[in-house]
Design a protein around this motif. Structure first.
Motif, short mmCIF file in Angstrom:
data_model
loop_
_atom_site.label_atom_id
_atom_site.label_comp_id
_atom_site.label_asym_id
_atom_site.label_seq_id
_atom_site.Cartn_x
_atom_site.Cartn_y
_atom_site.Cartn_z
N LEU A 23 0.83 -1.21 0.00
CA LEU A 23 0.00 0.00 0.00
C LEU A 23 0.87 1.26 0.00
O LEU A 23 0.56 2.23 -0.70
CB LEU A 23 -0.94 0.00 1.20
CG LEU A 23 -2.08 -1.03 1.13
CD1 LEU A 23 -2.77 -1.16 2.48
CD2 LEU A 23 -3.08 -0.67 0.04
N GLN A 26 1.99 2.17 -3.28
CA GLN A 26 0.90 2.71 -4.09
C GLN A 26 0.49 4.12 -3.65
O GLN A 26 -0.50 4.66 -4.14
CB GLN A 26 -0.32 1.77 -4.02
CG GLN A 26 -0.04 0.33 -4.39
CD GLN A 26 0.57 0.19 -5.77
OE1 GLN A 26 0.09 0.77 -6.73
NE2 GLN A 26 1.64 -0.58 -5.86
N TRP A 28 -0.24 5.12 -0.37
CA TRP A 28 -1.08 5.18 0.83
C TRP A 28 -0.21 5.46 2.05
O TRP A 28 0.93 5.01 2.13
CB TRP A 28 -1.81 3.85 1.03
CG TRP A 28 -2.86 3.61 0.00
CD1 TRP A 28 -2.70 3.04 -1.22
CD2 TRP A 28 -4.23 3.96 0.10
NE1 TRP A 28 -3.88 3.00 -1.88
CE2 TRP A 28 -4.85 3.55 -1.09
CE3 TRP A 28 -5.00 4.56 1.10
CZ2 TRP A 28 -6.21 3.74 -1.33
CZ3 TRP A 28 -6.36 4.74 0.87
CH2 TRP A 28 -6.94 4.34 -0.33
N ILE A 51 -9.42 9.83 0.90
CA ILE A 51 -10.00 8.49 1.12
C ILE A 51 -9.36 7.84 2.33
O ILE A 51 -8.13 7.76 2.44
CB ILE A 51 -9.78 7.58 -0.11
CG1 ILE A 51 -10.49 8.17 -1.33
CG2 ILE A 51 -10.29 6.17 0.17
CD1 ILE A 51 -10.17 7.45 -2.61
N ALA A 53 -9.26 4.26 4.10
CA ALA A 53 -9.57 2.86 3.81
C ALA A 53 -9.31 1.99 5.03
O ALA A 53 -8.25 2.08 5.65
CB ALA A 53 -8.73 2.36 2.63
N VAL A 55 -8.62 -1.63 5.65
CA VAL A 55 -8.11 -2.67 4.75
C VAL A 55 -8.07 -4.02 5.47
O VAL A 55 -7.41 -4.17 6.50
CB VAL A 55 -6.69 -2.30 4.24
CG1 VAL A 55 -6.19 -3.36 3.26
CG2 VAL A 55 -6.69 -0.92 3.60
N ARG A 96 -14.08 3.77 3.10
CA ARG A 96 -14.41 2.56 2.35
C ARG A 96 -13.68 1.37 2.93
O ARG A 96 -12.74 1.52 3.72
CB ARG A 96 -14.10 2.72 0.87
CG ARG A 96 -12.62 2.74 0.56
CD ARG A 96 -12.37 2.95 -0.91
NE ARG A 96 -11.00 2.62 -1.25
CZ ARG A 96 -10.38 3.06 -2.31
NH1 ARG A 96 -11.02 3.84 -3.16
NH2 ARG A 96 -9.14 2.71 -2.57
N ASP A 98 -11.43 -1.89 1.84
CA ASP A 98 -10.62 -2.48 0.78
C ASP A 98 -10.15 -3.85 1.23
O ASP A 98 -10.17 -4.17 2.42
CB ASP A 98 -9.39 -1.62 0.48
CG ASP A 98 -9.72 -0.33 -0.25
OD1 ASP A 98 -10.91 -0.03 -0.47
OD2 ASP A 98 -8.77 0.41 -0.58
N HIS A 110 -4.97 -5.51 -4.77
CA HIS A 110 -5.69 -4.53 -3.96
C HIS A 110 -7.06 -4.31 -4.59
O HIS A 110 -7.15 -3.78 -5.68
CB HIS A 110 -4.89 -3.23 -3.91
CG HIS A 110 -5.53 -2.17 -3.08
ND1 HIS A 110 -5.08 -0.87 -3.10
CD2 HIS A 110 -6.58 -2.19 -2.23
CE1 HIS A 110 -5.81 -0.14 -2.29
NE2 HIS A 110 -6.73 -0.92 -1.75
N ARG A 112 -10.41 -2.38 -4.35
CA ARG A 112 -11.03 -1.21 -3.74
C ARG A 112 -12.51 -1.49 -3.53
O ARG A 112 -13.16 -2.03 -4.40
CB ARG A 112 -10.82 0.01 -4.63
CG ARG A 112 -9.38 0.49 -4.60
CD ARG A 112 -8.92 0.95 -5.97
NE ARG A 112 -7.48 1.24 -5.97
CZ ARG A 112 -6.55 0.36 -6.26
NH1 ARG A 112 -6.88 -0.88 -6.57
NH2 ARG A 112 -5.28 0.68 -6.24
N GLN A 115 -17.29 2.89 -1.98
CA GLN A 115 -16.84 4.27 -1.97
C GLN A 115 -18.02 5.20 -1.70
O GLN A 115 -19.16 4.88 -1.99
CB GLN A 115 -16.21 4.63 -3.30
CG GLN A 115 -14.96 3.82 -3.59
CD GLN A 115 -14.18 4.40 -4.73
OE1 GLN A 115 -14.20 5.59 -4.96
NE2 GLN A 115 -13.49 3.55 -5.45
#
Length: 116
Positions: A23, A26, A28, A51, A53, A55, A96, A98, A110, A112, A115
């Motif tokens: 993550l 990416q 995050w 956002i 998340a 996870v 959200r 994930d 990953h 998602r 949302q």
């Protein structure tokens, strides 16, 4: 704890560490790991932009099995946790759920989730 339970705990921690690393790559920011809430323990809480998340990390023999491992009951509890965390976060981000699916010899996947 018995030996099998200890090994499962160690595998889970390694999977969560790999997912957190993935993550971060990416973009995050990891806010918490193994965040204990009244209704559930959240594997990873991460944020990127607006956002937030929650996870869930699943490690199985195949990516397909990992993707199928999150049941509806747990997903609902995770969504409630995401809403609660977002309500207390600065800027009240979109929340959200994930999933990061892991399997030996495969890149993490990953997925998602829900949302705003």
């Amino acid at each position: 704890m018995n030996g099998r339970r200890i090994q499962a705990e160690q595998r889970g921690r390694r999977a969560e560490s790999l997912a957190a690393f993935w993550l971060r790559l990416q973009g995050w920011r990891i806010l918490a790991r193994r965040k204990q809430l009244p209704m559930i323990e959240v594997d990873i809480v991460a944020r990127r932009g607006g956002i937030l998340a929650v996870v869930e990390v699943k490690h199985r023999a195949t990516i397909e099995a990992a993707l199928a491992a999150l049941d509806q009951r747990a997903a609902r509890r995770l969504m409630e946790a995401a809403r609660q965390l977002a309500a207390t976060a600065p800027g009240q981000p979109c929340a959200r759920v994930d999933l990061v699916a892991l399997a030996p010899g495969r890149f993490p996947r990953h997925v998602r989730g829900i949302q705003c």
